[in-house]
Design a protein around this motif. Structure first.
Motif, mmCIF file in Angstrom:
data_model
loop_
_atom_site.group_PDB
_atom_site.id
_atom_site.type_symbol
_atom_site.label_atom_id
_atom_site.label_comp_id
_atom_site.label_asym_id
_atom_site.label_seq_id
_atom_site.Cartn_x
_atom_site.Cartn_y
_atom_site.Cartn_z
ATOM 1 N N ALA A 152 -38.485 -50.388 37.309
ATOM 2 C CA ALA A 152 -39.545 -51.403 37.194
ATOM 3 C C ALA A 152 -39.331 -52.732 36.480
ATOM 4 C CB ALA A 152 -40.806 -50.550 36.440
ATOM 5 N N ASN A 153 -38.656 -52.295 35.207
ATOM 6 C CA ASN A 153 -38.250 -53.426 34.731
ATOM 7 C C ASN A 153 -37.193 -54.476 35.287
ATOM 8 O OD1 ASN A 153 -39.554 -53.101 32.200
ATOM 9 N ND2 ASN A 153 -38.059 -51.907 31.325
ATOM 10 N N PHE A 154 -36.412 -53.929 36.076
ATOM 11 C CA PHE A 154 -35.313 -54.692 37.111
ATOM 12 C C PHE A 154 -36.256 -55.667 38.003
ATOM 13 C CE2 PHE A 154 -33.299 -54.940 40.868
ATOM 14 C CZ PHE A 154 -32.360 -55.735 40.784
ATOM 15 N N TYR A 155 -37.200 -54.641 38.897
ATOM 16 C CA TYR A 155 -38.037 -55.718 39.502
ATOM 17 C C TYR A 155 -38.819 -56.764 38.973
ATOM 18 C CZ TYR A 155 -36.496 -52.929 43.479
ATOM 19 O OH TYR A 155 -35.713 -52.092 44.476
ATOM 20 N N ARG A 156 -39.365 -56.285 37.869
ATOM 21 C CA ARG A 156 -39.938 -57.360 37.004
ATOM 22 C C ARG A 156 -39.199 -58.793 36.712
ATOM 23 N NH1 ARG A 156 -41.510 -54.961 32.630
ATOM 24 N NH2 ARG A 156 -43.234 -53.865 33.482
ATOM 25 N N ALA A 157 -37.827 -58.337 36.620
ATOM 26 C CA ALA A 157 -37.047 -59.323 36.071
ATOM 27 C C ALA A 157 -36.579 -60.188 37.148
ATOM 28 C CB ALA A 157 -35.693 -58.786 35.320
ATOM 29 N N LEU A 158 -36.471 -59.602 38.390
ATOM 30 C CA LEU A 158 -35.836 -60.144 39.674
ATOM 31 C C LEU A 158 -37.169 -61.035 40.083
ATOM 32 C CD1 LEU A 158 -33.646 -60.184 42.006
ATOM 33 C CD2 LEU A 158 -35.338 -58.231 43.040
ATOM 34 N N SER A 159 -38.495 -60.624 39.892
ATOM 35 C CA SER A 159 -39.479 -61.463 40.357
ATOM 36 C C SER A 159 -39.636 -62.857 39.481
ATOM 37 C CB SER A 159 -40.883 -60.716 40.322
ATOM 38 O OG SER A 159 -41.247 -60.456 38.989
ATOM 39 N N LYS A 160 -39.151 -62.876 38.236
ATOM 40 C CA LYS A 160 -39.195 -64.065 37.389
ATOM 41 C C LYS A 160 -37.926 -64.842 37.526
ATOM 42 C CE LYS A 160 -41.635 -61.836 33.844
ATOM 43 N NZ LYS A 160 -41.857 -61.223 32.539
ATOM 44 N N LEU A 161 -36.996 -64.533 38.404
ATOM 45 C CA LEU A 161 -35.935 -65.658 38.729
ATOM 46 C C LEU A 161 -36.514 -66.722 39.536
ATOM 47 C CD1 LEU A 161 -33.121 -63.221 39.455
ATOM 48 C CD2 LEU A 161 -33.333 -64.396 37.454
ATOM 49 N N PRO A 162 -35.823 -67.916 39.678
ATOM 50 C CA PRO A 162 -36.228 -68.892 40.650
ATOM 51 C C PRO A 162 -36.078 -68.323 42.062
ATOM 52 C CG PRO A 162 -34.866 -69.703 38.869
ATOM 53 C CD PRO A 162 -34.770 -68.199 38.806
ATOM 54 N N GLU A 163 -36.883 -69.049 43.036
ATOM 55 C CA GLU A 163 -36.633 -68.250 44.304
ATOM 56 C C GLU A 163 -35.293 -68.238 45.022
ATOM 57 O OE1 GLU A 163 -39.784 -69.271 47.192
ATOM 58 O OE2 GLU A 163 -38.436 -69.407 48.670
ATOM 59 N N LYS A 164 -34.594 -69.296 44.736
ATOM 60 C CA LYS A 164 -33.223 -69.458 45.297
ATOM 61 C C LYS A 164 -32.397 -68.463 44.889
ATOM 62 C CE LYS A 164 -32.558 -72.674 48.674
ATOM 63 N NZ LYS A 164 -32.522 -74.087 48.301
ATOM 64 N N GLN A 165 -32.213 -68.304 43.360
ATOM 65 C CA GLN A 165 -31.551 -67.243 42.684
ATOM 66 C C GLN A 165 -31.796 -65.806 43.223
ATOM 67 O OE1 GLN A 165 -31.289 -67.971 38.279
ATOM 68 N NE2 GLN A 165 -30.663 -70.218 38.751
ATOM 69 N N ARG A 166 -33.266 -65.856 43.206
ATOM 70 C CA ARG A 166 -33.549 -64.384 43.717
ATOM 71 C C ARG A 166 -33.121 -63.989 44.834
ATOM 72 N NH1 ARG A 166 -39.452 -64.667 44.441
ATOM 73 N NH2 ARG A 166 -38.780 -64.878 46.838
ATOM 74 N N GLU A 167 -33.428 -64.859 45.911
ATOM 75 C CA GLU A 167 -32.873 -64.483 47.356
ATOM 76 C C GLU A 167 -31.387 -64.520 47.581
ATOM 77 O OE1 GLU A 167 -36.303 -63.407 47.944
ATOM 78 O OE2 GLU A 167 -35.348 -63.726 49.793
ATOM 79 N N THR A 168 -30.766 -65.241 46.855
ATOM 80 C CA THR A 168 -29.380 -65.088 46.833
ATOM 81 C C THR A 168 -28.960 -63.648 46.363
ATOM 82 O OG1 THR A 168 -29.185 -67.674 46.215
ATOM 83 C CG2 THR A 168 -27.184 -66.328 46.293
ATOM 84 N N PHE A 169 -29.467 -63.460 45.400
ATOM 85 C CA PHE A 169 -29.143 -62.063 44.475
ATOM 86 C C PHE A 169 -29.332 -61.086 45.516
ATOM 87 C CE2 PHE A 169 -30.065 -58.191 42.508
ATOM 88 C CZ PHE A 169 -29.063 -58.079 41.664
#
Lengths: 188, 235
Positions: free
Chosen positions: A131-148
């Motif tokens: 759950a923490n991981f997805y929360r952290a992922l959602s806080k990334l800037p969109e470009k970084q999140r989508e690239t990851f």
């Protein structure tokens, strides 16, 4: 990312079968092959399971209705990703417009991906970490999140991600490193 | 050649760009070798690798995609259900409001096209009819005052110098109506000439008749007067 596909060797077979027969069986195989990819993409954009579910259904309906005109110039994944992101953008616009006229009591839920999903079992350490991981992922800037996500989960080559996100390969690699570094710091 | 590639010195940015794929085991052999050979020059990168490995090692040992997999499990069923419903609603036609509105709009549009098409046709027929009229017909249409004369001509009414002047007759009748019987009688008895002059205004009276009146006695005059009363003055 394992999916159950009914008696088809690859995506080309499924696409051809659906183009020729429009059968429920080939439609099921098509959806099963890409359901996690589409759902995860929609979830990253909407931050809400129910919205992601609705959008995913519409994405597949649109894709299946237009599959006969799919020329194979890009991969199915790339094509589905574009449909999904476009639908998510439209959905977000609609939602923000509606929220102007109605008090949205689910605002909290909208930003907390796991809020509805927490149950006693999930409170175990592993589930909490997820759950923490997805929360952290959602806080990334969109470009970084989508690239990851496209690189780590979907294992797409940089060239394909570059076409999807309109960023150079070098830029993507930098984004990927930044995303991994931020997630590591957050989850440490 | 291979040794040359492996010995290429990478800068810190290049090392950072290769770091995630190195940690997740997705570098090809050549890049992996290059990265490992340069790692000794960047202690910060070594530390970052340790940090990432500790976090993502835990992540990789867990089923991180389970929630997504669980949630998307029935997607194919939902999609097929929706596809079938939409197919049946398409065949249902007018019952689907999304389809009904455009269909109704198309029907109304079609009816309007037919209606205005017919109107245009009738106009074209009228124009065609006008084209077969003579120049005189068109002149008459443009000048309605001439229409009466055109009708007269068509039924061969001839005007001549001897024809009756209807306006004079009407005037005469009006004058006669205004004169009472007693007025005529008095006028004839008191001053026959005056009556003669009066009647002579109407062109059709014979003045010799007045001379004859002068030689009449009372009884004869009354008799004549009674006869005149019964006479139709127009005849």
């Amino acid at each position: 990312m394992s999916t159950v596909v009914l008696q088809y060797d690859n995506e080309t077979d499924i696409v051809k079968e659906y183009q020729n027969t429009k059968s429920e069986r080939s439609a099921t195989s098509f959806v099963r092959m890409y359901q996690q990819f589409v759902f995860a993409t929609a979830l990253r954009f909407t931050q809400n399971y129910d919205d992601a579910d609705d959008i995913s259904q519409e994405v597949f309906i649109k894709a299946l209705n237009n599959l006969s005109s799919f020329k194979g110039e890009s991969s199915i994944k790339t094509w589905l990703y574009r449909i999904t992101t476009n639908m998510c953008i439209t959905f977000k616009r609609k939602k923000s417009f509606v929220s102007l006229f109605s008090k949205d009591d689910k605002a909290e839920e909208f930003f907390n991906i796991e809020s509805n999903e927490m149950n006693p079992q999930q409170k175990l350490e592993g589930e909490e970490f997820t759950a923490n991981f997805y929360r952290a992922l959602s806080k990334l800037p969109e470009k970084q999140r989508e690239t990851f996500a496209l690189r780590y989960f979907d294992e797409l080559p940089y060239e394909e991600i570059s076409k999807l996100l309109g960023t150079s390969v070098g830029g993507l690699k930098a984004n990927y490193f930044q995303a991994v570094k931020k997630l590591a710091v957050y989850l440490k | 050649m291979e040794n040359n590639t492996e010995n290429i010195r990478l800068n810190e940015n290049q090392m950072q760009e290769l770091l995630p794929d190195f940690v997740f085991g997705r570098l090809n052999d050549s890049d992996k070798m290059k990265f490992e050979n340069n790692l000794q020059f960047y202690p910060e990168i070594q530390q970052e690798i340790k940090d990432v490995q500790s976090v993502f090692g835990k992540l990789q040992s867990m089923d991180i995609e389970k929630p997504i997999r669980d949630r998307s499990r029935n997607l194919s069923v939902k999609v097929n259900d929706k596809l079938n419903k939409r197919k049946s609603s398409i065949y249902g036609g007018f019952l689907n409001p999304k389809l009904a509105m455009p269909i109704i709009a198309i029907l109304i549009g079609g009816l309007m096209i037919v209606y205005y098409g017919n109107q245009k046709k009738s106009q074209e027929h009228l124009i065609a009819d006008l084209q077969i009229l003579t120049e005189q017909d068109i002149e008459t249409i443009n000048n309605p005052d001439d229409e009466f004369s055109l009708i007269e001509e068509s039924i061969n009414i001839q005007h001549s110098e001897n024809s009756v002047d209807y306006s004079d007759i009407t005037q005469f009748e009006d004058e006669i109506n205004q004169i009472t019987e007693s007025e005529i009688k008095n006028m004839a008895l008191k001053n026959p000439k005056e009556l003669s002059v009066y009647l002579s205004n109407f062109n059709q009276f014979d003045p010799t008749f007045l001379d004859e009146l002068n030689i009449l006695n009372e009884e004869e005059f009354q008799k004549l007067y009674e006869e005149l009363k019964n006479e139709d003055i127009n005849s």
